[in-house]
Scaffold this motif. Sequence first.
Motif, PDB file in Angstrom:
ATOM      1  N   ARG A  34      -7.524   2.073  -5.784  1.00  0.00           N
ATOM      2  CA  ARG A  34      -7.923   2.006  -4.381  1.00  0.00           C
ATOM      3  C   ARG A  34      -6.939   1.126  -3.593  1.00  0.00           C
ATOM      4  N   GLU A  35      -6.895   1.340  -2.273  1.00  0.00           N
ATOM      5  CA  GLU A  35      -6.001   0.556  -1.428  1.00  0.00           C
ATOM      6  C   GLU A  35      -6.289  -0.934  -1.529  1.00  0.00           C
ATOM      7  N   ILE A  92       0.865  -1.182   0.000  1.00  0.00           N
ATOM      8  CA  ILE A  92       0.000   0.000   0.000  1.00  0.00           C
ATOM      9  C   ILE A  92       0.899   1.228   0.000  1.00  0.00           C
ATOM     10  N   ASN A  93       1.101   1.798  -1.178  1.00  0.00           N
ATOM     11  CA  ASN A  93       2.021   2.915  -1.353  1.00  0.00           C
ATOM     12  C   ASN A  93       1.342   4.013  -2.171  1.00  0.00           C
ATOM     13  N   LYS A  94       0.790   5.003  -1.476  1.00  0.00           N
ATOM     14  CA  LYS A  94       0.115   6.102  -2.179  1.00  0.00           C
ATOM     15  C   LYS A  94       1.068   6.841  -3.105  1.00  0.00           C
ATOM     16  N   ALA A  95       2.351   6.871  -2.718  1.00  0.00           N
ATOM     17  CA  ALA A  95       3.324   7.593  -3.532  1.00  0.00           C
ATOM     18  C   ALA A  95       3.513   6.970  -4.910  1.00  0.00           C
ATOM     19  N   TRP A  96       3.114   5.712  -5.086  1.00  0.00           N
ATOM     20  CA  TRP A  96       3.263   5.046  -6.389  1.00  0.00           C
ATOM     21  C   TRP A  96       2.118   5.368  -7.348  1.00  0.00           C
ATOM     22  N   LEU A  97       1.052   6.001  -6.840  1.00  0.00           N
ATOM     23  CA  LEU A  97      -0.085   6.332  -7.713  1.00  0.00           C
ATOM     24  C   LEU A  97       0.361   7.336  -8.774  1.00  0.00           C
ATOM     25  N   ASN A 141       9.353   5.578  -3.505  1.00  0.00           N
ATOM     26  CA  ASN A 141       9.421   5.734  -4.953  1.00  0.00           C
ATOM     27  C   ASN A 141      10.746   5.242  -5.524  1.00  0.00           C
ATOM     28  N   GLN A 178      -4.482  -2.470  -4.462  1.00  0.00           N
ATOM     29  CA  GLN A 178      -3.050  -2.248  -4.645  1.00  0.00           C
ATOM     30  C   GLN A 178      -2.218  -3.526  -4.566  1.00  0.00           C
ATOM     31  N   TYR A 210       1.788   2.650  -9.934  1.00  0.00           N
ATOM     32  CA  TYR A 210       0.384   2.239  -9.884  1.00  0.00           C
ATOM     33  C   TYR A 210      -0.432   3.209 -10.729  1.00  0.00           C
ATOM     34  N   LEU A 213      -3.259   5.938 -11.529  1.00  0.00           N
ATOM     35  CA  LEU A 213      -3.925   6.961 -10.725  1.00  0.00           C
ATOM     36  C   LEU A 213      -5.311   6.469 -10.293  1.00  0.00           C
TER      37      LEU A 213
END
Length: 303
Positions: free
Chosen positions: A61-62, A47-52, A267, A65, A56, A58
């Motif tokens: 959702r978590e 679960i890495n929001k920075a990869w969106l 990242n 992931q 990953y 855009l």
Amino acid sequence: MDFGRLPDVRGISFTLPPDHPDTTTLLVRSGPAPAPAGIWVGCPTWINKAWLGSWYPLGLREDQQLNYYGRQFNSLEVNVTHYRIPDAEMVRRWRAAVPAHFRFCPKVPQSISHDRELYNADDLTNSFCRALENLGEQLGMAFLQMGPNFAPPQLTRLERYLLDWPAHLPLAVELRHPAWYHDPVLLAETGALLEALGKTWVISDVAGRRDVLHQRLTTPVAFIRFNGHALHRSDYLRADAWAERLAAWLNEGLREVYFFVHQRDVNDAPTWAQYFLQRLSKLTSRELPAPQLVVQPVQGKLF
């Protein structure tokens, strides 16, 4: 992974030490490796929001992931199990989210390794092992990370715990106290014990603790935890060195590699892994899938 991390790596020699003398002996004694050997590379989180928007798509959702992580990597260092034992439903969701060839490497709960230091931990260990069994063929290798105060006088306790560990569940052991590594006789004794018990000795490559880079294989499996430094030039030189060392071990009969990439900025981990896998692919003449940047759709563009 903050263990061994330094704010400044200038002046640090990142040269990989030569193999421990018993490593070659172990690989020869293990016999020919099955072809092809398993090469599993991953990160400690999915679960890495920075990869969106980069690794990953855009808007992913978590709960989606892990599925996409399984397209970018083929293994995962499961740190969540260090804090709780997963129930059967959680394990079922994990397995359903990734391809059949994917491998999970769960960390033994800290309640066993750090809080109790392996003492009176039978019930917790049994519960954890039942969770591991639910992973089926997607279990790569569990790993037991001992705390920084777990020292050589407790070797007998470690031996007792490992003797009781179910033989059908692969286990790697990470020892952090400096005393395990500063006495060549003790290092040899520890390596011989882990080899006799069929347990893999974790090798860590971190800037501030070069002693844990012991290069002693105790099974024909390498379990390596790499701590990078913001894609500093040394990170790429270390990638080259590890690709060369692993290619040599694979040529000598290594059967599996588990290699986990840690970077302070998440990242940087896929970027480094991409370079490392490309180098290892060339040296082993194998097609090793590497993480790829996601091409994001451009909305509103007709031509």
